[in-house]
Each structure stands twice: as C-alpha cells, then as structure tokens.
Design an enzyme around this catalytic site. Sequence first.
Site, PDB file in Angstrom:
ATOM      1  N   HIS A  73       0.844  -1.200   0.000  1.00  0.00           N
ATOM      2  CA  HIS A  73       0.000   0.000   0.000  1.00  0.00           C
ATOM      3  C   HIS A  73       0.887   1.260   0.000  1.00  0.00           C
ATOM      4  CE1 HIS A  73      -3.395   2.455   2.038  1.00  0.00           C
ATOM      5  NE2 HIS A  73      -2.318   3.221   2.142  1.00  0.00           N
ATOM      6  N   GLU A  74       1.906   1.263   0.885  1.00  0.00           N
ATOM      7  CA  GLU A  74       2.800   2.432   0.973  1.00  0.00           C
ATOM      8  C   GLU A  74       3.621   2.585  -0.304  1.00  0.00           C
ATOM      9  OE1 GLU A  74       2.393   4.568   3.319  1.00  0.00           O
ATOM     10  OE2 GLU A  74       0.991   3.245   4.342  1.00  0.00           O
ATOM     11  N   HIS A  77       1.873   4.500  -2.892  1.00  0.00           N
ATOM     12  CA  HIS A  77       1.995   5.968  -2.693  1.00  0.00           C
ATOM     13  C   HIS A  77       3.328   6.456  -3.265  1.00  0.00           C
ATOM     14  CE1 HIS A  77      -1.545   6.526  -0.241  1.00  0.00           C
ATOM     15  NE2 HIS A  77      -1.116   5.777   0.759  1.00  0.00           N
TER      16      HIS A  77
HETATM   17 ZN   LIG Z   1      -2.040   5.219   2.570  1.00  0.00          ZN
END
Ligand SMILES: [Zn+2]
Length: 324
Positions: A73-74, A77
């Site tokens: 998830h990170e 980003h």
């Molecule tokens: Zn996030």
Amino acid sequence: MTSPAQAPPGTLRLGRFGGIDLLIRPSLLLMAAVLVYLFAPRFASDNTTGAGTDAYVLAALFVLALYISVLVHEIAHVVLARRYRMPVSSITLHLLGGETAIEGESRSPAQEFWTSVVGPLTSLAIGAIAWVLARGMDGGNAHTVMQAVATVNILVGAINLVPGLPLDGGRVFRAIIWALTGNEATGIRAAAWVGRVVAVVAVAIPFIWLARGDDDATSVDLVLGLLIGWFLWTGAGQALRGADRTARLSAINARGLADAGTEPPADAPSLSADLSGVALLRAMAATPSDVYRLTESDGRTYGQLRAGRVDAAYREGHPGKGSV
Ligand SMILES: [Zn+2]
C-alpha cells in the site's frame, strides 16, 4: 538495524531500498504480538484439516501477510509520488499501519488526489485478489489465512477512504475541496475537521456497543477505539497547524513584497514578478541571493525584492500587499 537521524527515538531501520529508508516503529512489534495473540484462537477454531499445525504459527503468518500488504500500500503511494517528481525519503510501518514521507507539497489538487487515493485502491485490489485465491482453495489452513488477508485488506482500504485527515481519504477530500475552492488551506481545514469528528466516533463506538450490552464488545475494543481516536485526533491537529502554514505561504507574493521601481544591483538574479507561495520560495532556493530583480513577462524590471522581507512576511504572517 540502526536508528535513523531524523526519526523519533527507538525507530529501527530495516534497510534502504531505491533511495528510501524502510523504518519500523517499536510499537509495530508490540501490535504484531497483540494481533497474533488475538487472532490465534480464530485460526484454532477454523483449523479443520491441518491437524498439528500451531494456531499461533498461522496467526503469525497472517500478521506477516498483513504488514506486507501495508508495505505494498505504501509503495503504491511512493510510485505515484515519484511519478510527480516528489521526493520520498522514507516509509515507516507503525502500530496502526504505515506512513510514507513525501518531501515537498503536492503542486496541484490532481497530484494530491492520485498520490493519496492509490493507497486504499491498492489495499482493495490486494483484498480482491486474496478473496479470489481463497475461493479457489478447498478449505484448510492456506484458505483460512488467505480469507483473513482478504478481509483485512478490504477493511484497510475501506477505512482509509474515510474522508478525514490524517487518513488517505482525508487527503483525497482535501484535494477535492482544494480543486473546488482553489484554496489549499481550506481543503486541509475541512478534511482535518472531518478527521476530528471521525476520531470522536472511533472512541464512542466501542462505548456504545458496551452500553447496549453487545456480547461481542470487549475491553480490547475500548483500548483499540481510544488508540485509533488518539491517532486520528493528533494527526488532524497536526494537519490544522499545517493549514495555517500553508495559508501564510500561499498568501506571500513577490509583487506585494517588492520595492517597486527600485533598480536592483546589476548582479541580482532575476525572478518573475508574478511568483507567489511555494513557487516563489522554490525559485529563491534555486538561486540563493539577498536581493532579486523582479521582472515582468515582457522583460521589464518591476523592482527589487529583498529575501529578508520574504522571510519576515512568512514568519509574521503578513503576506504583503496582495495584487491580483
Ligand atoms: Zn495510505
């Protein structure tokens, strides 16, 4: 693992990948232990085929898969931030998930929107893939773990879309308000106040469950609610302070702070008289000087700008006489 210079004390550095520090807060290790302890009974009761497999091993596998999911998830980003040429210094995994440190502000609402929304979308995608994989398995331990990974990723994705700062959804909401009003600080304030409301709700829900005599509610829910509420409330508070800074920054403009008509020294670097906010500070940082020549778009000199006045305007919150 070493303690990195700028992170809070106790932070562990797992390593450096692609120029990004991967950091771990000790609270994550504590949370991992608590999660293994909480989930182990669940795996024991579902454990139909894998006789002899320790429920704690399954719970540990699940928690490991959960944190790998958070890391992916990170990384999503990071990929988007880099696409927009925003430097990323670190990914920190902590008690309640992860955090990606992006240096510098998003330059547009669209950049903010996509950099933020890609995280929850990635979690939802992992959840969907794990769900499909789990359906293809006919029971057993692998199925149980995969099912749990699916559920938790869909939860992480959904919770992160709640439109309050510091959640990803708060940044998405901030980007939308920023786009609608043209004012970044207004977007931050709106999303931060939603974040505070969500914080209060997170604390209140377990109390309401308990008060209603809900059988499933336990004191663990109360602690978790307080923890999440505290995390959201402090994050929203930081965002609100950031909004003041952003408002001061975006109000600074070169023309308003200049000595109009004053001829600067011949060797003063030139800046556009139309610069303002972050763009003005970036341009000044790129060619450091005490005095700048402000030029119009046709090349004429508007006046001189002293760096000290820009610093003072930012510190005092006096943005100069604005001109639109
Ligand atoms: Zn996030």
